[in-house]
Design a protein around this motif. Sequence first.
Motif, mmCIF file in Angstrom:
data_model
loop_
_atom_site.group_PDB
_atom_site.id
_atom_site.type_symbol
_atom_site.label_atom_id
_atom_site.label_comp_id
_atom_site.label_asym_id
_atom_site.label_seq_id
_atom_site.Cartn_x
_atom_site.Cartn_y
_atom_site.Cartn_z
ATOM 1 N N ARG A 85 55.228 23.727 54.159
ATOM 2 C CA ARG A 85 53.982 23.936 55.295
ATOM 3 C C ARG A 85 52.887 23.236 54.508
ATOM 4 O O ARG A 85 52.472 22.361 55.473
ATOM 5 C CB ARG A 85 53.803 24.376 56.463
ATOM 6 N N GLN A 86 52.017 23.298 53.898
ATOM 7 C CA GLN A 86 50.977 23.090 53.241
ATOM 8 C C GLN A 86 51.219 21.334 52.816
ATOM 9 O O GLN A 86 50.598 20.429 53.126
ATOM 10 C CB GLN A 86 50.383 23.995 52.657
ATOM 11 N N ARG A 87 51.876 21.261 52.609
ATOM 12 C CA ARG A 87 52.246 19.908 51.698
ATOM 13 C C ARG A 87 52.761 18.924 52.192
ATOM 14 O O ARG A 87 51.543 18.011 52.306
ATOM 15 C CB ARG A 87 53.965 20.606 51.053
ATOM 16 N N TRP A 88 53.545 18.990 53.410
ATOM 17 C CA TRP A 88 53.669 17.893 54.731
ATOM 18 C C TRP A 88 53.102 19.217 56.337
ATOM 19 O O TRP A 88 54.334 16.928 56.982
ATOM 20 C CB TRP A 88 55.541 17.693 54.692
ATOM 21 N N GLY A 89 53.505 19.907 56.578
ATOM 22 C CA GLY A 89 53.480 20.042 57.781
ATOM 23 C C GLY A 89 55.140 20.645 58.337
ATOM 24 O O GLY A 89 55.586 21.116 57.300
ATOM 25 N N GLU A 90 55.016 20.670 59.182
ATOM 26 C CA GLU A 90 55.995 21.701 60.142
ATOM 27 C C GLU A 90 56.801 21.386 59.843
ATOM 28 O O GLU A 90 57.333 19.614 59.818
ATOM 29 C CB GLU A 90 55.812 21.777 61.499
ATOM 30 N N ILE A 91 58.473 22.017 58.937
ATOM 31 C CA ILE A 91 59.882 21.292 59.124
ATOM 32 C C ILE A 91 60.098 21.658 60.517
ATOM 33 O O ILE A 91 60.527 22.229 60.934
ATOM 34 C CB ILE A 91 60.348 22.639 58.398
ATOM 35 N N ALA A 92 61.260 20.468 60.657
ATOM 36 C CA ALA A 92 62.274 20.139 62.464
ATOM 37 C C ALA A 92 63.095 19.874 61.518
ATOM 38 O O ALA A 92 63.985 20.249 63.067
ATOM 39 C CB ALA A 92 61.942 18.756 62.329
ATOM 40 N N ILE A 93 63.976 20.570 60.719
ATOM 41 C CA ILE A 93 65.057 20.118 60.471
ATOM 42 C C ILE A 93 65.648 21.400 59.710
ATOM 43 O O ILE A 93 65.104 21.337 58.131
ATOM 44 C CB ILE A 93 65.493 18.614 60.086
ATOM 45 N N LEU A 94 66.759 22.281 59.493
ATOM 46 C CA LEU A 94 66.850 23.265 58.672
ATOM 47 C C LEU A 94 68.549 23.172 58.548
ATOM 48 O O LEU A 94 68.772 23.357 59.670
ATOM 49 C CB LEU A 94 66.524 24.684 59.617
ATOM 50 N N VAL A 95 69.183 22.798 57.745
ATOM 51 C CA VAL A 95 70.040 23.188 57.257
ATOM 52 C C VAL A 95 70.756 24.187 56.414
ATOM 53 O O VAL A 95 70.375 24.526 55.170
ATOM 54 C CB VAL A 95 70.677 21.677 56.737
ATOM 55 N N ASN A 96 71.407 25.592 56.870
ATOM 56 C CA ASN A 96 71.367 26.335 56.210
ATOM 57 C C ASN A 96 73.118 26.516 55.414
ATOM 58 O O ASN A 96 73.515 26.563 56.102
ATOM 59 C CB ASN A 96 71.960 28.275 57.408
ATOM 60 N N ASN A 97 72.887 25.820 54.289
ATOM 61 C CA ASN A 97 73.756 25.396 53.497
ATOM 62 C C ASN A 97 74.643 26.323 52.308
ATOM 63 O O ASN A 97 75.688 26.716 51.736
ATOM 64 C CB ASN A 97 73.642 23.848 53.129
ATOM 65 N N ALA A 98 73.489 27.002 51.825
ATOM 66 C CA ALA A 98 74.028 28.012 50.671
ATOM 67 C C ALA A 98 74.860 28.700 50.701
ATOM 68 O O ALA A 98 74.385 29.013 52.227
ATOM 69 C CB ALA A 98 72.310 28.987 49.812
#
Length: 262
Positions: A85-98
């Motif tokens: 968030r500090q680096r690029w802003g809010e995360i819009a897409i989450l992929v739960n692959n683990a």
Amino acid sequence: MPKSGELNGQSDRRVALVTGGARGIGLEIVRRFLADGYRVAFVATKAEHVARALDLLGCPEDRLYAERIDVTRHNDVQGFVDHIRQRWGEIAILVNNAGISPKRVNQNAPWLSQTSLDEWARVIDVNLSGPFILIRLLAPAMIAKGYGRIINVGSLAGRAMPMIAGPHYAASKAGLVGLTRAAARDLAPHGITVNCIAPGRVLSDLTGPPEAEVNRSALSRIPVGRFGTAEELAHAVSFLASPMAGFITGATIDITGGEFAA
């Protein structure tokens, strides 16, 4: 049609987080997102896998960032999210692959008798609790923005009788389908979609060579007569992550070459 502004490439909708992004399906999803123009952050559990993936992708730091993170460790995940968030802003897409899938030691004995409580708990933690932790962390900011895409990577083993995977893996992936539906219902009014893909047998460095006995047996059950590829799954994820998929939510999409799923 998508809402006004959803196709204009806004920077606050171009940040993606992929778990398990250093190998196999996850690496191809990261590669696809980079090709689509996203800034991508990914995590994996082994530092050497992270380093190898970063070297393979060869992308500048303003487009790609990764760390060694265990998705079950809430504080570590929170720290990583805060950094992005500090680096690029809010995360819009989450992929739960683990995900993890322990192998059976004795092929002639029931798998249930070979599954310790510790192994059961670890698989559930990584495959099901990990996605819950991340959805819970990211959803408030997505709600505030009125936009988000969450894609969970499940498995055919969670949709039909598991032929290869163990009971802990099958249960965790079935649970992921339930989590997808519950989260989709909660978040749909806020412009956030939550979907799941359920791959069948996809060859990667995690599943072994096609000539392996387990893969030859799996191939006989696939109507299209071949294995899937990680690239094919990545393209499906890319679509679900796009503004054009805004009317798809709560869905589990079987990507199995026609292999049966209930």
